[in-house]
Design an enzyme around this catalytic site. Structure first.
Site, short mmCIF file in Angstrom:
data_model
loop_
_atom_site.label_atom_id
_atom_site.label_comp_id
_atom_site.label_asym_id
_atom_site.label_seq_id
_atom_site.Cartn_x
_atom_site.Cartn_y
_atom_site.Cartn_z
N HIS A 48 -0.69 7.02 3.92
CA HIS A 48 0.65 6.70 4.44
C HIS A 48 1.59 7.81 4.00
O HIS A 48 1.72 8.07 2.80
CB HIS A 48 1.14 5.36 3.88
CG HIS A 48 0.23 4.22 4.16
ND1 HIS A 48 0.07 3.68 5.41
CD2 HIS A 48 -0.59 3.51 3.35
CE1 HIS A 48 -0.79 2.68 5.36
NE2 HIS A 48 -1.21 2.56 4.11
N ASN A 108 1.79 -3.77 7.85
CA ASN A 108 2.79 -4.50 7.05
C ASN A 108 3.65 -3.52 6.25
O ASN A 108 4.83 -3.78 6.00
CB ASN A 108 2.09 -5.45 6.08
CG ASN A 108 1.52 -6.66 6.79
OD1 ASN A 108 2.25 -7.59 7.08
ND2 ASN A 108 0.24 -6.64 7.10
N ALA A 127 0.81 -1.22 0.00
CA ALA A 127 0.00 0.00 0.00
C ALA A 127 0.84 1.28 0.00
O ALA A 127 0.31 2.36 0.22
CB ALA A 127 -0.93 -0.02 1.21
N1 NDP Z 1 1.87 -5.37 2.31
C1 NDP Z 1 0.88 -4.49 2.42
O1 NDP Z 1 1.02 -3.30 2.10
C2 NDP Z 1 -0.44 -4.94 2.91
C3 NDP Z 1 -0.60 -6.20 3.45
N2 NDP Z 1 -1.82 -6.63 3.87
C4 NDP Z 1 -1.89 -7.97 4.43
O2 NDP Z 1 -2.26 -8.86 3.39
C5 NDP Z 1 -2.91 -10.00 3.95
C6 NDP Z 1 -4.21 -10.29 3.18
O3 NDP Z 1 -5.07 -9.15 3.27
P1 NDP Z 1 -6.65 -9.28 3.02
O4 NDP Z 1 -6.91 -10.09 1.81
O5 NDP Z 1 -7.22 -7.92 3.11
O6 NDP Z 1 -7.08 -10.10 4.33
P2 NDP Z 1 -8.45 -10.81 4.64
O7 NDP Z 1 -8.60 -10.81 6.12
O8 NDP Z 1 -9.56 -10.23 3.82
O9 NDP Z 1 -8.22 -12.32 4.13
C7 NDP Z 1 -7.31 -13.19 4.74
C8 NDP Z 1 -7.59 -14.60 4.26
O10 NDP Z 1 -6.63 -15.48 4.86
C9 NDP Z 1 -7.29 -16.63 5.34
N3 NDP Z 1 -6.56 -17.25 6.44
C10 NDP Z 1 -6.40 -16.79 7.70
N4 NDP Z 1 -5.69 -17.69 8.43
C11 NDP Z 1 -5.40 -18.72 7.61
C12 NDP Z 1 -4.73 -19.96 7.79
N5 NDP Z 1 -4.18 -20.29 8.96
N6 NDP Z 1 -4.62 -20.79 6.73
C13 NDP Z 1 -5.17 -20.45 5.54
N7 NDP Z 1 -5.84 -19.31 5.31
C14 NDP Z 1 -5.96 -18.45 6.34
C15 NDP Z 1 -8.62 -16.07 5.82
O11 NDP Z 1 -9.54 -17.12 5.98
P3 NDP Z 1 -10.70 -17.04 7.12
O12 NDP Z 1 -11.80 -16.26 6.47
O13 NDP Z 1 -11.04 -18.45 7.36
O14 NDP Z 1 -10.12 -16.34 8.31
C16 NDP Z 1 -8.96 -15.13 4.67
O15 NDP Z 1 -9.52 -15.83 3.58
C17 NDP Z 1 -3.12 -9.66 5.44
O16 NDP Z 1 -2.10 -10.24 6.22
C18 NDP Z 1 -2.98 -8.16 5.47
O17 NDP Z 1 -2.60 -7.69 6.75
C19 NDP Z 1 -2.92 -5.85 3.72
C20 NDP Z 1 -2.81 -4.59 3.20
C21 NDP Z 1 -1.56 -4.01 2.80
O1 OAA Z 2 -3.60 -1.45 3.33
C1 OAA Z 2 -2.96 -0.59 3.98
O2 OAA Z 2 -3.17 0.64 3.82
C2 OAA Z 2 -1.86 -0.98 4.90
C3 OAA Z 2 -2.06 -2.20 5.66
O3 OAA Z 2 -3.16 -2.62 5.97
C4 OAA Z 2 -0.85 -2.94 6.06
O4 OAA Z 2 0.24 -2.46 5.78
O5 OAA Z 2 -0.99 -4.00 6.69
#
Ligand code: NDP
Ligand code: OAA
Length: 260
Positions: A212, A182, A124
């Site tokens: 951000h 993250n 992001a």
């Molecule tokens: N790098 C960056 O800038 C950013 C990173 N992120 C990160 O990206 C990731 C994904 O985001 P997002 O799609 O919005 O998250 P969501 O919460 O919408 O989806 C996460 C998915 O992971 C599944 N999950 C959770 N635990 C497990 C497990 N042990 N085994 C298998 N599947 C699992 C969940 O299933 P269930 O429904 O069963 O819980 C759900 O389907 C998150 O960690 C988030 O923090 C997000 C935004 C920005």
């Molecule tokens: O999506 C965003 O703006 C940032 C976020 O959640 C992350 O870094 O985990």
């Protein structure tokens, strides 16, 4: 390229739609999904005509070339080593897992042995190219990020007033807000590391976007960069740009001309 997906949440569903339905990666397709909720997995498998892996071993043993993780930091910690040891490349969204230096070194070593590669999309934020170049001769002095989100995007945030939810290092921030910051860890990896990267998280009921603001100083000069992200439609925590950055990383994976 045959892609295996872990996680069927916001980013996972976005990838299924854009890659398998909208065809945005030309010939590449998501071949199968593994996610925790088996009913959700079965529904996604039917909707997007992909295989439903019942466990992580089935995903690892399938004939996919690369795995996209769009789940949680715990998923990365639990499964990255086995995926990489099998020789499959891994694209991460839960980059906070790499704040743990021992874990980082361990999976780096596994990659050296198996030939697998880890791809870290910019998520992001932006500006990582500036930090990488600036520190190439070690003269990056300070890096910080201020994240401002609406209260519904932050756990424990008050609904009616602006509040500083956290101020400290990226290392502490990702411990306390593993689903929200993250971005601070990819910033740390590009720059000065999780202990030396400053983080401020503000909950603000007056905003609808996830913003951000990155500030950095060094012998290159100064950097000031603000991204004002629209959230994903179904999850205010996650910015749309984070999902786009995964698609972009996949598009550029095998590019012969690389940028940045
Ligand atoms: N790098 C960056 O800038 C950013 C990173 N992120 C990160 O990206 C990731 C994904 O985001 P997002 O799609 O919005 O998250 P969501 O919460 O919408 O989806 C996460 C998915 O992971 C599944 N999950 C959770 N635990 C497990 C497990 N042990 N085994 C298998 N599947 C699992 C969940 O299933 P269930 O429904 O069963 O819980 C759900 O389907 C998150 O960690 C988030 O923090 C997000 C935004 C920005
Ligand atoms: O999506 C965003 O703006 C940032 C976020 O959640 C992350 O870094 O985990």
């Amino acid at each position: 390229m045959r892609i295996g997906l872990i996680g069927g949440g916001n980013i996972g569903k976005f990838l299924l739609q854009s890659i398998n339905i909208d065809g945005l990666l030309s010939g590449d397709k998501i071949a199968g999904i593994y996610t925790r909720n088996q009913q959700a997995a079965a529904e996604l498998a039917t909707e997007f005509a992909v295989e439903n892996y019942s466990d992580i071993q089935s995903l690892i043993q399938s004939n996919i070339d690369l795995v996209v993780e769009a789940a949680t930091i715990k998923v990365v910690k639990d499964y990255a080593a086995a995926i990489l040891a099998s020789g499959k490349d891994l694209v991460l969204t839960s980059i906070g897992a790499l704040a743990d230096e021992d874990f980082y070194k361990n999976i780096e070593e596994i990659c050296r042995e198996s030939g697998a590669m880890i791809h870290l999309p910019s998520g992001a934020i932006g500006g990582l190219d500036v930090l990488k170049a600036a520190k190439s001769i070690g003269e990056l002095e300070s890096v910080s990020i201020t994240t401002r989100k609406p209260p519904q995007a932050l756990p424990g945030a008050p609904a009616d007033q602006e509040q500083v939810m956290f101020e400290g290092s990226a290392a502490e921030a990702i411990e306390l807000f593993p689903k929200n910051i993250n971005v601070s860890i990819i910033l740390s990896l590009a720059g000065l590391g999780p202990e030396q990267t400053g983080v401020k998280i503000i909950s603000d009921p007056a905003v609808s976007k996830n913003s951000h603001t990155i500030e950095a100083t060094g012998s290159f000069g100064t950097l000031s960069l603000k991204v004002e992200n629209d959230p994903m439609p179904n999850n205010p925590k996650t910015s749309y740009l984070a999902a786009l950055s995964v698609l972009s990383a996949l598009k550029n994976k095998n590019a012969v001309i690389k940028m940045g």
